[in-house]
Design a protein around this motif. Sequence first.
Motif, short mmCIF file in Angstrom:
data_model
loop_
_atom_site.label_atom_id
_atom_site.label_comp_id
_atom_site.label_asym_id
_atom_site.label_seq_id
_atom_site.Cartn_x
_atom_site.Cartn_y
_atom_site.Cartn_z
N TYR A 189 0.83 -1.26 0.07
CA TYR A 189 -0.19 0.07 -0.14
C TYR A 189 0.89 1.20 0.07
O TYR A 189 2.02 1.17 0.47
CB TYR A 189 -0.92 0.04 1.26
N SER B 253 -3.53 0.30 -3.39
CA SER B 253 -3.06 -1.01 -2.78
C SER B 253 -2.86 -1.86 -4.10
O SER B 253 -3.23 -1.78 -5.29
CB SER B 253 -4.31 -1.67 -2.07
N GLU C 146 -6.97 -1.57 -5.70
CA GLU C 146 -7.69 -0.54 -5.42
C GLU C 146 -6.82 0.63 -5.54
O GLU C 146 -5.79 0.72 -5.19
CB GLU C 146 -8.52 -0.80 -4.35
N GLU D 287 0.09 -9.16 5.78
CA GLU D 287 0.38 -10.48 5.63
C GLU D 287 -0.62 -11.38 4.93
O GLU D 287 -1.76 -10.70 5.04
CB GLU D 287 0.86 -11.16 7.27
N LEU E 81 -4.13 -12.06 6.47
CA LEU E 81 -5.10 -11.03 6.50
C LEU E 81 -5.90 -11.09 5.40
O LEU E 81 -6.68 -10.36 5.12
CB LEU E 81 -4.60 -9.77 6.95
N ALA E 82 -5.53 -11.77 4.30
CA ALA E 82 -6.27 -11.87 2.90
C ALA E 82 -6.60 -10.64 2.37
O ALA E 82 -7.81 -10.26 2.15
CB ALA E 82 -7.58 -12.77 3.39
N GLY E 83 -5.91 -9.75 2.37
CA GLY E 83 -5.93 -8.37 1.65
C GLY E 83 -6.58 -7.50 2.62
O GLY E 83 -6.84 -6.21 2.23
N GLY E 84 -6.49 -7.68 3.82
CA GLY E 84 -7.14 -6.97 5.06
C GLY E 84 -6.14 -5.84 5.16
O GLY E 84 -5.18 -5.45 4.44
N PRO E 85 -6.35 -5.18 6.11
CA PRO E 85 -5.83 -4.05 6.48
C PRO E 85 -4.28 -4.19 7.00
O PRO E 85 -4.01 -5.09 7.55
CB PRO E 85 -6.35 -3.08 7.34
N PRO E 86 -3.41 -3.11 6.46
CA PRO E 86 -2.12 -3.25 6.90
C PRO E 86 -1.97 -2.77 8.32
O PRO E 86 -2.47 -1.82 8.86
CB PRO E 86 -1.10 -2.40 5.94
N SER E 87 -0.90 -3.23 8.95
CA SER E 87 -0.54 -2.86 10.47
C SER E 87 0.70 -2.42 10.44
O SER E 87 1.27 -1.93 11.48
CB SER E 87 -0.86 -3.68 11.36
N ASP E 88 1.69 -2.59 9.39
CA ASP E 88 3.05 -2.47 9.26
C ASP E 88 3.38 -1.12 8.38
O ASP E 88 3.25 -1.46 7.11
CB ASP E 88 3.75 -3.64 8.97
N PHE E 89 3.53 -0.11 8.88
CA PHE E 89 3.79 1.05 8.01
C PHE E 89 5.36 1.34 8.03
O PHE E 89 6.08 1.12 9.09
CB PHE E 89 3.18 2.25 8.66
#
Lengths: 113, 116
Positions: free
Chosen positions: B33, B48, B56, B96, B99-107
């Motif tokens: 992203y 993304s 997207e 990862e 998360l199947a395309g879910g939101p990132p937590s690592d910026f």
Amino acid sequence: AQKVTQAQTEISVVEKEDVTLDCVYETRDTTYYLFWYKQPPSGELVFLIRRNSFDEQNEISGRYSWNFQKSTSSFNFTITASQVVDSAVYFCALSEAQQNFVFGPGTRLSVLP
Amino acid sequence: EPEVTQTPSHQVTQMGQEVILRCVPISNHLYFYWYRQILGQKVEFLVSFYNNEISEKSEIFDDQFSVERPDGSNFTLKIRSTKLEDSAMYFCASSEPSLAGGPPSDFGPGTRLLVL
């Protein structure tokens, strides 16, 4: 549509006070994720917590705690015994499944010595 | 602990010039992203990327922007002809597979772009 509101634009507290940062979200999905990030003056985004919509348990991590209330669509963040190093902008964020983040506008927290 | 890295940390460019912002996502992540944050404002989603294509993009991500994964490790954002309003902090993120395309937590730490 997703939406995140952080009504408090700026908060100032004196060191050792407790402070709660509010976050209210809107979503039509039943599956979603909520996040909190800290952005210190240096600018990076520091991940604090991720919570999915099926897990309403409140969480405590050291001086941080989060209160997730689906009934009021809120995910509030409390810092206990605040410290000067807690001064930052804090963002709440929402992500619906398979979609991307919507960040709230942020709350600038100033902790005064 | 693995983390997302970004280079450069700061970039100054002249209006109309092309810039390429580089990111190295976490190695086992598959979703990438770009976000940006204009000074003093909130963080906004740009694009993304999954399986070598854009999955997207937002309204901000117009024809001046492009993304690429030129090799197995880098993920780049190119702005073809920069405008003054492109001045912002640009964050890369990854997530990862679980998360199947879910939101990132690592910026990543961000690249601060200044267009003069």
